[in-house]
Design an enzyme around this catalytic site. Structure first.
Site, PDB file in Angstrom:
ATOM      1  N   HIS A  37       0.724  -1.342  -0.127  1.00 41.83           N
ATOM      2  CA  HIS A  37      -0.138   0.001   0.027  1.00 41.83           C
ATOM      3  C   HIS A  37       0.775   1.217  -0.291  1.00 41.83           C
ATOM      4  O   HIS A  37       0.482   2.314  -0.616  1.00 41.83           O
ATOM      5  CB  HIS A  37      -0.962   0.005   1.140  1.00 41.83           C
ATOM      6  CG  HIS A  37      -1.806  -1.183   1.395  1.00 41.83           C
ATOM      7  ND1 HIS A  37      -1.703  -1.949   2.285  1.00 41.83           N
ATOM      8  CD2 HIS A  37      -2.824  -1.429   0.751  1.00 41.83           C
ATOM      9  CE1 HIS A  37      -2.779  -2.570   2.346  1.00 41.83           C
ATOM     10  NE2 HIS A  37      -3.717  -2.539   1.049  1.00 41.83           N
ATOM     11  N   GLY A 150      -2.778  -2.232  -7.010  1.00 41.63           N
ATOM     12  CA  GLY A 150      -1.506  -3.133  -7.106  1.00 41.63           C
ATOM     13  C   GLY A 150      -2.056  -4.274  -8.093  1.00 41.63           C
ATOM     14  O   GLY A 150      -3.101  -5.102  -8.071  1.00 41.63           O
ATOM     15  N   SER A 188       0.886  -8.681   1.692  1.00 43.74           N
ATOM     16  CA  SER A 188      -0.501  -8.728   1.866  1.00 43.74           C
ATOM     17  C   SER A 188      -0.975  -8.511   3.366  1.00 43.74           C
ATOM     18  O   SER A 188      -0.242  -8.979   4.258  1.00 43.74           O
ATOM     19  CB  SER A 188      -1.038 -10.167   1.337  1.00 43.74           C
ATOM     20  OG  SER A 188      -2.235 -10.448   1.968  1.00 43.74           O
ATOM     21  N   SER A 189      -2.108  -7.942   3.549  1.00 44.53           N
ATOM     22  CA  SER A 189      -2.358  -7.721   4.858  1.00 44.53           C
ATOM     23  C   SER A 189      -2.513  -9.147   5.563  1.00 44.53           C
ATOM     24  O   SER A 189      -2.477  -9.061   6.874  1.00 44.53           O
ATOM     25  CB  SER A 189      -3.629  -7.030   4.849  1.00 44.53           C
ATOM     26  OG  SER A 189      -3.674  -5.950   4.350  1.00 44.53           O
TER      27      SER A 189
END
Ligand code: PAF
Length: 281
Positions: A37, A150, A188-189
């Protein structure tokens, strides 16, 4: 930097920016921000007069309640990160500010032209309806000049491009490269939910994808597909949900290397579902 929770306050800011002819760069997120992000926001800050980030865990794109509940949320931490890189405004609404009860429970219609019938769309029915529903709402509210996405969510990006065309949004969609950690794992979260041991195994996903490039064009797409799945499923902790080698625009499975090809994968590492992709030409 301001944090805004209502459409009314957001509208005041947008009108002011438009009146002063300021360009708006927009990064939609669900929070739990990571280096992927940050790269999008840094680019939006550099390329526009004002960078707006939305933080909203969109309930309509989750088809698994546990996934929605477990989605990491930490607005204070996210806000600190965003302020330090020059974001001017965060839009972080509650679901009730965005959706009517009917919208939350009903379905949202969009002509995906087949883009949603494969891969993520096949395994997460309704997911992309929710994505188009929220992103189109945010685009109408924020009216950005540019919006940054993304490439890790490759199918999402293809669908956003179609949405912009079909709904006639005058917005430049900026595709941004996948950001990987030093091990190669795509940011990635969801990585936050991996144990140290799981993280070590998850690294195999990108390793195998990168290695698979060495077999193009010697192996057919179909054989390469099987090879990738076998290599990853060797590890008992990993379980491939799908791997598809598809045309990068139509997202339909390819049979020869004459088309622009991308391999997209979803793998369960324990309970954590990870996605990644690789371009072959
Ligand atoms: O990619 C995401 O994080 C989400 O799908 C998005 C684009 C923010 C919409 O909720």
């Amino acid at each position: 930097m301001r944090i805004i929770g209502t459409k009314q306050d957001l509208n005041i800011e947008i009108e002011l920016l438009k009146a002063n002819k300021k360009s708006i760069g927009f990064v939609p997120t669900m929070g739990a921000l990571h280096a992927g992000h940050i790269a999008l926001v840094e680019r939006a800050v550099a390329e526009n007069d004002c960078c707006i980030v939305s933080i909203f865990v969109n309930p309509t794109q989750f088809n698994n309640l546990i996934d929605l509940e477990k989605y990491p949320r930490d607005l204070d931490r996210d806000a600190q990160m965003l302020e330090s890189i020059g974001c001017q405004l965060i839009f972080a609404p509650e679901a009730s500010e965005i959706y009517t009860t009917d919208e939350l429970t009903g379905s949202f219609d969009f002509d995906f032209g087949g883009l949603d019938s494969v891969m993520e769309g096949k395994f997460r029915p309704g997911h992309f309806n929710g994505v188009v529903q929220i992103v189109s709402k945010l685009f109408r509210l924020i009216q950005p000049d540019k919006a940054y996405f993304g490439e890790k969510d490759f199918q999402q990006l293809a669908i956003i491009h179609r949405m912009v065309n079909i709904m006639h949004f005058d917005i430049n969609i900026i595709d941004c490269q996948i950001v990987r950690d030093e091990s190669g794992l795509a940011m990635s979260s969801r990585n936050e939910r991996l144990t140290e041991e799981q993280h070590k195994k998850a690294v195999e996903i990108s390793k195998v994808l990168f290695e698979s490039r060495n077999f193009v064009p010697k192996m057919s797409p179909d054989n390469l597909n099987k090879w990738v799945i076998e290599q990853i499923n060797v590890f008992p902790e990993l379980n491939v949900e799908y791997f598809d080698i598809v045309h990068s625009e139509t997202l339909q499975t390819i049979n020869s290397w004459t088309s622009p090809a991308v391999g997209c994968i979803a793998v369960f590492c324990g309970e954590v579902r990870l996605i990644d992709n690789i371009r072959y030409n």
